[in-house]
Scaffold this motif. Sequence first.
Motif, PDB file in Angstrom:
ATOM      1  N   TYR A  60      27.183 -12.537 -86.082  1.00 24.50           N
ATOM      2  CA  TYR A  60      27.948 -11.357 -85.680  1.00 24.50           C
ATOM      3  C   TYR A  60      27.511 -10.830 -84.318  1.00 24.50           C
ATOM      4  CZ  TYR A  60      29.114 -10.875 -90.687  1.00 24.50           C
ATOM      5  OH  TYR A  60      29.542 -11.065 -91.975  1.00 24.50           O
ATOM      6  N   PRO A  61      28.421 -10.115 -83.628  1.00 27.05           N
ATOM      7  CA  PRO A  61      28.027  -9.431 -82.383  1.00 27.05           C
ATOM      8  C   PRO A  61      27.111  -8.246 -82.686  1.00 27.05           C
ATOM      9  CG  PRO A  61      30.320  -8.939 -82.918  1.00 27.05           C
ATOM     10  CD  PRO A  61      29.848  -9.957 -83.923  1.00 27.05           C
ATOM     11  N   LYS A  62      26.454  -7.755 -81.653  1.00 32.28           N
ATOM     12  CA  LYS A  62      25.459  -6.682 -81.820  1.00 32.28           C
ATOM     13  C   LYS A  62      26.037  -5.426 -82.456  1.00 32.28           C
ATOM     14  CE  LYS A  62      25.527  -4.868 -77.021  1.00 32.28           C
ATOM     15  NZ  LYS A  62      26.868  -4.451 -77.022  1.00 32.28           N
ATOM     16  N   GLU A  63      27.312  -5.138 -82.229  1.00 30.49           N
ATOM     17  CA  GLU A  63      27.929  -3.954 -82.824  1.00 30.49           C
ATOM     18  C   GLU A  63      27.919  -4.039 -84.352  1.00 30.49           C
ATOM     19  OE1 GLU A  63      29.692  -4.355 -78.701  1.00 30.49           O
ATOM     20  OE2 GLU A  63      29.302  -5.742 -80.355  1.00 30.49           O
ATOM     21  N   VAL A  64      28.114  -5.223 -84.878  1.00 28.64           N
ATOM     22  CA  VAL A  64      28.105  -5.401 -86.334  1.00 28.64           C
ATOM     23  C   VAL A  64      26.681  -5.264 -86.863  1.00 28.64           C
ATOM     24  CG1 VAL A  64      28.555  -7.020 -88.222  1.00 28.64           C
ATOM     25  CG2 VAL A  64      30.195  -6.815 -86.333  1.00 28.64           C
ATOM     26  N   VAL A  65      25.723  -5.857 -86.167  1.00 28.63           N
ATOM     27  CA  VAL A  65      24.318  -5.742 -86.565  1.00 28.63           C
ATOM     28  C   VAL A  65      23.916  -4.267 -86.579  1.00 28.63           C
ATOM     29  CG1 VAL A  65      21.940  -6.355 -85.973  1.00 28.63           C
ATOM     30  CG2 VAL A  65      23.783  -8.045 -85.682  1.00 28.63           C
TER      31      VAL A  65
END
Length: 158
Positions: A30-35
């Motif tokens: 996942y991209p950092k926003e999801v993390v």
Amino acid sequence: MKYVRATFDMVNEIQNILHTTIKAIYPDYYPKEVVNFFCEHHSKQHILEGIASGNMGVLVYNDLLVGTGCFEGNHITGVYVLPSYQKQGCGSHIMNCLEKEIAEKYDIAILDSSLPAANLYENRGYKNVGRGVFELENDVQLVYEIMEKKLKIDENTV
């Protein structure tokens, strides 16, 4: 390996399990926003609510808390195992315990699968029944699989 009900004094260790696992595994999928979303979602307040519900447990392995699981009704809301304890049957043990408890009241278990966990659930007999999308910042979407598994055998079809 022993799965027990979570208690309020475990909140820091549970948060460590959640955040360590999310930060180690999710960036590969996942991209950092999801993390960031998942880490913010699993706040101490959210964990305390899970503990208060009586539906959150922890996996104790060699006297250490190495995993956690939670459910609401027949919905498994989370299963996390520290990366260093993955692929040792810990997640399966947690799932066995959650499914057993859910099966006492429901015929079907439902869960929203993260990308890294989808194979584990498929191998346990879960079937994909839909897809969810959650809008995050920067036009990022969190896409997940909605899965379910029949827990009880219909005696009329046997």
